[in-house]
Every structure is written in structure tokens, then in C-alpha cells.
Design an enzyme around this catalytic site. Sequence first.
Site, PDB file in Angstrom:
ATOM      1  N   ASP A 138       0.871  -1.164   0.000  1.00  0.00           N
ATOM      2  CA  ASP A 138       0.000   0.000   0.000  1.00  0.00           C
ATOM      3  C   ASP A 138       0.916   1.225   0.000  1.00  0.00           C
ATOM      4  OD1 ASP A 138      -2.319   1.639   0.357  1.00  0.00           O
ATOM      5  OD2 ASP A 138      -1.826   1.751   2.498  1.00  0.00           O
ATOM      6  N   ARG A 139       0.390   2.372  -0.397  1.00  0.00           N
ATOM      7  CA  ARG A 139       1.241   3.563  -0.480  1.00  0.00           C
ATOM      8  C   ARG A 139       1.098   4.473   0.744  1.00  0.00           C
ATOM      9  NH1 ARG A 139       0.364   8.683  -4.416  1.00  0.00           N
ATOM     10  NH2 ARG A 139      -0.478   9.399  -2.422  1.00  0.00           N
ATOM     11  N   ASP A 140      -0.086   5.106   0.870  1.00  0.00           N
ATOM     12  CA  ASP A 140      -0.272   6.103   1.936  1.00  0.00           C
ATOM     13  C   ASP A 140      -0.300   5.439   3.304  1.00  0.00           C
ATOM     14  OD1 ASP A 140      -0.457   8.077  -0.054  1.00  0.00           O
ATOM     15  OD2 ASP A 140      -2.621   7.832  -0.214  1.00  0.00           O
ATOM     16  N   TYR A 194      -6.118  13.884   2.676  1.00  0.00           N
ATOM     17  CA  TYR A 194      -5.591  13.325   1.431  1.00  0.00           C
ATOM     18  C   TYR A 194      -4.226  13.941   1.084  1.00  0.00           C
ATOM     19  CZ  TYR A 194     -10.120  11.155   0.766  1.00  0.00           C
ATOM     20  OH  TYR A 194     -11.249  10.408   0.954  1.00  0.00           O
ATOM     21  N   THR A 214      -2.484   0.929  -4.640  1.00  0.00           N
ATOM     22  CA  THR A 214      -2.971   2.047  -3.832  1.00  0.00           C
ATOM     23  C   THR A 214      -4.346   2.546  -4.270  1.00  0.00           C
ATOM     24  OG1 THR A 214      -2.434   4.321  -3.131  1.00  0.00           O
ATOM     25  CG2 THR A 214      -1.581   3.643  -5.267  1.00  0.00           C
ATOM     26  N   ASN A 215      -5.244   2.717  -3.301  1.00  0.00           N
ATOM     27  CA  ASN A 215      -6.521   3.393  -3.547  1.00  0.00           C
ATOM     28  C   ASN A 215      -6.263   4.892  -3.636  1.00  0.00           C
ATOM     29  OD1 ASN A 215      -7.856   0.965  -3.244  1.00  0.00           O
ATOM     30  ND2 ASN A 215      -8.959   1.533  -1.372  1.00  0.00           N
ATOM     31  N   GLN A 216      -6.752   5.531  -4.688  1.00  0.00           N
ATOM     32  CA  GLN A 216      -6.587   6.984  -4.820  1.00  0.00           C
ATOM     33  C   GLN A 216      -7.923   7.627  -5.164  1.00  0.00           C
ATOM     34  OE1 GLN A 216      -3.964   8.806  -3.993  1.00  0.00           O
ATOM     35  NE2 GLN A 216      -2.814   6.974  -3.360  1.00  0.00           N
ATOM     36  N   CYS A 270     -16.343  -0.156  -8.601  1.00  0.00           N
ATOM     37  CA  CYS A 270     -15.300  -0.709  -9.463  1.00  0.00           C
ATOM     38  C   CYS A 270     -14.784  -2.020  -8.867  1.00  0.00           C
ATOM     39  CB  CYS A 270     -14.148   0.289  -9.607  1.00  0.00           C
ATOM     40  SG  CYS A 270     -13.219   0.505  -8.070  1.00  0.00           S
ATOM     41  N   ARG A 310     -10.913  -1.006  -6.294  1.00  0.00           N
ATOM     42  CA  ARG A 310     -10.764  -0.353  -4.989  1.00  0.00           C
ATOM     43  C   ARG A 310     -10.707  -1.390  -3.876  1.00  0.00           C
ATOM     44  NH1 ARG A 310     -11.425   4.389  -2.042  1.00  0.00           N
ATOM     45  NH2 ARG A 310     -12.722   4.189  -0.195  1.00  0.00           N
ATOM     46  N   ASP A 370      -1.544  -0.581   5.951  1.00  0.00           N
ATOM     47  CA  ASP A 370      -1.841   0.001   7.262  1.00  0.00           C
ATOM     48  C   ASP A 370      -3.340   0.001   7.533  1.00  0.00           C
ATOM     49  OD1 ASP A 370      -2.269   2.072   5.286  1.00  0.00           O
ATOM     50  OD2 ASP A 370      -2.362   3.516   6.934  1.00  0.00           O
TER      51      ASP A 370
END
Length: 189
Positions: A11-13, A23, A54-56, A101, A104, A136
Site C-alpha cells: 500500500d502507499r499512503d 488526502y 494504492t486506492n486513490q 469498481c 478499490r 496500514d
Amino acid sequence: MANSKPIILLDRDGVINYDSDQYVKTLEEWVPIPGSIEAIAALSKAGFQIYVVTNQSGIARGYYDEDTLHAMHSKMTQLVEAKGGLISGIKYCPHGPNDNCQCRKPKSGMIEAIEQELGTSFQTNTQTVKAIMVGDSKRDLEAGYARGCEPALVLTGKGRDTQYKAFSFPFKVYTDLAAFSLALLHQYC
Ligand SMILES: [Mg+2]
Ligand SMILES: [Zn+2]
């Protein structure tokens, strides 16, 4: 034995860079968590293949556009490459929670796309771990678990709250991505 190493899905964030409830909307707001870039580079140099998943939804919400997202990802990629590492691919979901979708998280469309690219299934081999999903948030671990990935929680970002949520499966816990990297290097290298 390079191919016995699991694929690492990140994951990214809140895992690679600091998360924000408002955000991460600009290139300036994309700030790596200390040690995360070095952790990715170390895993890559040791022969692990690294993907970011990653979810954006900030794109669907209109907080930033795909050009800005690509700029953040160029920065991330360049920082890793400057340390001698490589990110093999970045999958992102630009949709919102009501777009229904398949990408996600907790849905696993992005992980399935990586499986297709690699011509493999993370679910078929029960002898060895074929992929580890590091996140996370609960939905990161759920998306990974649904595709047969070993789920791993880091306590950065939302991780300190996530660790106490109810899960239907076990998972490993690491202080941060640097600790995860160190554990894997000891386990596999
Ligand atoms: Mg996160
Ligand atoms: Zn999506």
C-alpha cells in the site's frame, strides 16, 4: 533461489509516505516515512519484486488529478532508484467508494492485474508464500488475503488503529516498512 522470494505488494499512503485525513493532494505533500525508501531499495536489491497497490479516491473526489498522481509516483520511483532499487509496477484505483469498481481495496482487482502481468496466481501454491500484501488499513490486508497473499500490517499511518480491529484471518505486524524489510532480509536472504 531468487524465484522463491515472495512478491511484495505495498500500500502507499501510511506505508511508504505519510498519510493525511485531508488526502495527499500535491507533490509537496508526498513525504516518505523515514526509512521506507531505503527499505524498498534494500528488498529490491536482495531480489524481491516490489509492486505498489494504492486506492486513490482523491481523484474521483476531485482533490487532485492523474498528472499530479503521476508526479508523486515519479518522485517515489526516483527516490527508490537513487538508492539502487526498483519498483516493478504501480497499480492505483482512481475511483470513489460508490463507483462499484473492481479495483478499490478491499476488492482485489489491482492484485489480480499483477497476477496476470506475472502470469501467475498467488493462490495456487500452498507450499510457499508467493506474495505478501503490506498495508496500514484493514482493506489492504483483506484485498491481499482474498488473493492468497500473506497479510502484513505496519503500525505507521492508520496501522495503530487497524491492529485492534476484528479480522477473520491472522496477520503479521511490523513497526514500519523498515522493520518489515529487515525481517524479510533475515528470513529469505
Ligand atoms: Mg494506507
Ligand atoms: Zn477502482
